[in-house]
Design a protein around this motif. Structure first.
Motif, PDB file in Angstrom:
ATOM      1  N   ARG A   8       0.738  -1.148  -0.048  1.00 26.38           N
ATOM      2  CA  ARG A   8      -0.040  -0.027   0.093  1.00 26.38           C
ATOM      3  C   ARG A   8       0.777   1.105   0.135  1.00 26.38           C
ATOM      4  NH1 ARG A   8      -5.758  -0.465   2.081  1.00 26.38           N
ATOM      5  NH2 ARG A   8      -5.749   1.718   1.803  1.00 26.38           N
ATOM      6  N   VAL A   9       1.960   1.118   0.817  1.00 25.82           N
ATOM      7  CA  VAL A   9       2.711   2.325   0.811  1.00 25.82           C
ATOM      8  C   VAL A   9       3.573   2.727  -0.511  1.00 25.82           C
ATOM      9  CG1 VAL A   9       5.012   3.220   2.049  1.00 25.82           C
ATOM     10  CG2 VAL A   9       3.049   2.074   3.447  1.00 25.82           C
ATOM     11  N   GLY A  57       4.461   6.369  -1.421  1.00 25.24           N
ATOM     12  CA  GLY A  57       5.189   6.797  -0.100  1.00 25.24           C
ATOM     13  C   GLY A  57       6.461   6.050   0.166  1.00 25.24           C
ATOM     14  N   ASP A  58       7.270   6.424   1.415  1.00 26.91           N
ATOM     15  CA  ASP A  58       8.445   5.668   1.616  1.00 26.91           C
ATOM     16  C   ASP A  58       8.112   4.846   2.835  1.00 26.91           C
ATOM     17  OD1 ASP A  58      10.865   5.049   2.364  1.00 26.91           O
ATOM     18  OD2 ASP A  58      11.583   6.973   2.729  1.00 26.91           O
ATOM     19  N   PRO A  59       8.346   3.477   2.626  1.00 30.41           N
ATOM     20  CA  PRO A  59       8.199   2.662   3.743  1.00 30.41           C
ATOM     21  C   PRO A  59       8.762   2.960   5.111  1.00 30.41           C
ATOM     22  CG  PRO A  59       8.695   1.141   1.700  1.00 30.41           C
ATOM     23  CD  PRO A  59       9.022   2.847   1.433  1.00 30.41           C
ATOM     24  N   ALA A  60      10.097   3.684   4.941  1.00 27.49           N
ATOM     25  CA  ALA A  60      10.654   4.178   6.156  1.00 27.49           C
ATOM     26  C   ALA A  60       9.951   5.270   6.898  1.00 27.49           C
ATOM     27  CB  ALA A  60      12.019   4.480   5.772  1.00 27.49           C
ATOM     28  N   ALA A  72      -0.674   4.560   8.846  1.00 24.36           N
ATOM     29  CA  ALA A  72      -1.880   5.029   8.052  1.00 24.36           C
ATOM     30  C   ALA A  72      -2.225   3.753   7.291  1.00 24.36           C
ATOM     31  CB  ALA A  72      -1.723   6.367   7.407  1.00 24.36           C
ATOM     32  N   ALA A  73      -1.527   3.229   6.328  1.00 28.00           N
ATOM     33  CA  ALA A  73      -1.396   2.010   5.604  1.00 28.00           C
ATOM     34  C   ALA A  73      -2.084   0.978   6.466  1.00 28.00           C
ATOM     35  CB  ALA A  73      -0.519   1.789   4.745  1.00 28.00           C
ATOM     36  N   THR A 115      10.954  -3.092   6.419  1.00 25.36           N
ATOM     37  CA  THR A 115      11.089  -1.866   6.849  1.00 25.36           C
ATOM     38  C   THR A 115       9.875  -1.425   7.570  1.00 25.36           C
ATOM     39  OG1 THR A 115      12.425  -1.402   5.108  1.00 25.36           O
ATOM     40  CG2 THR A 115      11.530   0.571   6.213  1.00 25.36           C
ATOM     41  N   VAL A 116       8.675  -1.440   6.979  1.00 27.59           N
ATOM     42  CA  VAL A 116       7.422  -1.177   7.656  1.00 27.59           C
ATOM     43  C   VAL A 116       7.270  -1.674   9.009  1.00 27.59           C
ATOM     44  CG1 VAL A 116       6.028  -0.351   5.487  1.00 27.59           C
ATOM     45  CG2 VAL A 116       5.717  -2.645   6.374  1.00 27.59           C
TER      46      VAL A 116
END
Ligand code: CDP
Length: 215
Positions: A45-46, A51-54, A61-62, A87-88
């Protein structure tokens, strides 16, 4: 009445957790949850939203807006998502957002769950915990074979290095690091094929259940 049976299957990447956990669940008549898919779906999703997983806020939010359909996507495996999932997964807010779903999943009927923190954080009281490992070379080779089978060209040395890097990241993070629970049963599958790993795990589980009945 005894509580529903929960079996936690944790361990590093490509150790054979998924194949084993799915088979244990089918044999024991328990629901199965691949918790890695949750983190993979958050990562997807990110990435898809640019977006950036970091970015902890974007990842949380995802995770908070995740739907069951997100985990059914067919693009959740492969090197870019593997690394973004790791990372997430290091963001405490992401882990917190996914906690209730995992606990509710097994609340009534029990279940077999595979991941990194099932025996330590999600179900620390699970009566059966397996910590499945294999040498980095064996795990790199298995992941490479999986990619080959899906028609994805990949370099064995690179894939093995990626698996090592991800394990290091998962073990070193502050939030729910990958670690064997003190009461987990270690299962090294380096020299075991899927059938042998399953037979060994079933024997270990039956021995522990029997010991539990008499304690
Ligand atoms: O299939 P593989 O073992 O390669 O990975 P996975 O189980 O699908 O997990 C992907 C990533 O999600 C891991 O590298 C972890 O960073 C994260 N994860 C986690 O932190 N906690 C879990 N319970 C499951 C996965």
């Amino acid at each position: 009445m005894s509580p529903p049976l929960i079996i936690a299957v944790d361990g590093p990447a490509a150790a054979g957790k998924g194949t084993l956990a799915r088979r244990l669940a089918a044999t024991l008549g328990l629901p199965y949850l691949d918790t890695g898919l949750l983190y993979r779906a958050v990562a997807r999703r990110v990435i898809n939203s640019g977006g950036d997983p970091a970015d902890a806020a974007a990842a949380e939010a995802a995770a908070r807006s995740l739907h069951a359909a997100d985990t059914a996507r067919t693009d959740l495996r492969g090197p870019p998502v593997d690394s973004a999932a790791s990372t997430v997964a290091a963001h405490p807010g992401v882990r917190a957002a996914l906690l209730d779903f995992q606990r509710n999943f097994a609340r009534t009927e029990g279940g077999v769950l595979d991941g990194r923190d099932i025996g330590t954080v999600i179900f620390p009281d699970a009566p059966i915990k397996l910590f499945v490992t294999a040498s980095a070379a064996a795990r790199g080779h298995r992941r490479w074979l999986e990619l080959q089978a899906r028609g994805v060209a990949a370099d064995l040395a690179e894939i093995t290095e990626e698996v090592r890097r991800r394990d290091a990241n998962d073990a070193a993070r502050a939030a729910a690091p990958m670690v064997a629970a003190a009461d987990a049963i270690p299962l090294d599958t380096t020299t075991l094929d899927a059938d042998a790993a399953f037979a060994t795990a079933m024997a270990l589980i039956q021995a522990r259940l029997k010991a539990g009945l008499h304690s």
